[in-house]
Scaffold this active site. Structure first.
Site, PDB file in Angstrom:
ATOM      1  N   VAL A  15      46.965-100.402 -28.915  1.00 60.53           N
ATOM      2  CA  VAL A  15      45.699-101.045 -29.257  1.00 60.53           C
ATOM      3  C   VAL A  15      44.632 -99.973 -29.090  1.00 60.53           C
ATOM      4  CG1 VAL A  15      44.032-102.830 -28.627  1.00 60.53           C
ATOM      5  CG2 VAL A  15      46.490-103.319 -28.513  1.00 60.53           C
ATOM      6  N   GLU A  33      48.289 -90.548 -23.879  1.00 63.30           N
ATOM      7  CA  GLU A  33      49.440 -90.143 -23.069  1.00 63.30           C
ATOM      8  C   GLU A  33      49.438 -88.645 -22.761  1.00 63.30           C
ATOM      9  OE1 GLU A  33      52.978 -91.745 -24.927  1.00 63.30           O
ATOM     10  OE2 GLU A  33      52.443 -93.776 -24.292  1.00 63.30           O
ATOM     11  N   ASN A  74      51.348 -95.495 -16.285  1.00 59.29           N
ATOM     12  CA  ASN A  74      50.553 -96.437 -17.083  1.00 59.29           C
ATOM     13  C   ASN A  74      50.488 -97.787 -16.360  1.00 59.29           C
ATOM     14  OD1 ASN A  74      49.339 -98.033 -19.019  1.00 59.29           O
ATOM     15  ND2 ASN A  74      50.539 -97.207 -20.713  1.00 59.29           N
ATOM     16  N   GLY A  92      43.568-108.911 -24.947  1.00 65.12           N
ATOM     17  CA  GLY A  92      44.629-109.820 -25.360  1.00 65.12           C
ATOM     18  C   GLY A  92      45.328-109.454 -26.659  1.00 65.12           C
ATOM     19  N   TYR A 106      53.791-105.932 -17.992  1.00 65.18           N
ATOM     20  CA  TYR A 106      55.221-106.189 -18.121  1.00 65.18           C
ATOM     21  C   TYR A 106      55.771-106.934 -16.913  1.00 65.18           C
ATOM     22  CZ  TYR A 106      54.829-102.951 -22.030  1.00 65.18           C
ATOM     23  OH  TYR A 106      54.455-102.341 -23.201  1.00 65.18           O
TER      24      TYR A 106
END
Length: 156
Positions: free
Chosen positions: A86, A26, A123, A94, A130
């Site tokens: 992750v 980030e 992002n 996944g 989402y």
């Protein structure tokens, strides 16, 4: 093979490493001031204020979903997903969905009326995910924050 399980105090060193990896992704690597001792106290002390799930392979923890219970005066119990991380080498496999799913199941189990989180506007992979799951991306509300120094300097 990836295993998803509830996080423990012994996981915190690897969790903090993933938080630092997220901060680097980030573009804010120097913003993480949280410490292992803070996380031990805040997650496993007298009054725990967060919980988490981990994704691990045979070698290490490769993902985390850290969340806490909040309260909405309009809706009631809310689960707030603070971070879903992750490790970079395993993204798009996944694992993030598995972690998200287990927190959503936890929200159901706890009887939450709302499940919330934030995503940075740049992002795109996360935003696409989402949107795909049908989440509402709210452009109306603004985030407000006070830093530790601003809290200390605040005159009531």
């Amino acid at each position: 093979m990836i295993d998803i399980r509830k996080g423990t105090i012994d996981d915190l060193p690897q969790v903090l490493q993933l938080i630092q990896e997220l901060a680097e992704y980030e573009k804010a690597p120097n913003e993480v001031t949280n410490t292992l001792e803070d996380m031990q106290r805040d997650g496993f002390g007298e009054r725990p204020i967060f919980e988490f799930f981990v994704a691990e392979d045979q070698e290490a923890i490769v993902g985390i979903a850290l969340y806490y219970t909040a309260y909405s005066t309009w809706k009631g119990r809310t689960i707030y997903l603070e971070d879903l991380v992750v490790t970079e080498r395993l993204r798009r496999g996944g694992i993030g969905k598995k972690l998200f799913d287990v927190v959503a199941e936890e929200a159901k189990r706890l009887g939450a009326k709302r499940f919330r989180w934030q995503v940075l506007e740049w992002n795109e992979p996360a935003i696409a995910f989402y949107k795909k799951i049908g989440a509402d991306l709210d452009g109306e509300w603004m985030n407000c924050t006070m830093t530790e120094q601003q809290i200390q300097d605040y005159k009531a």
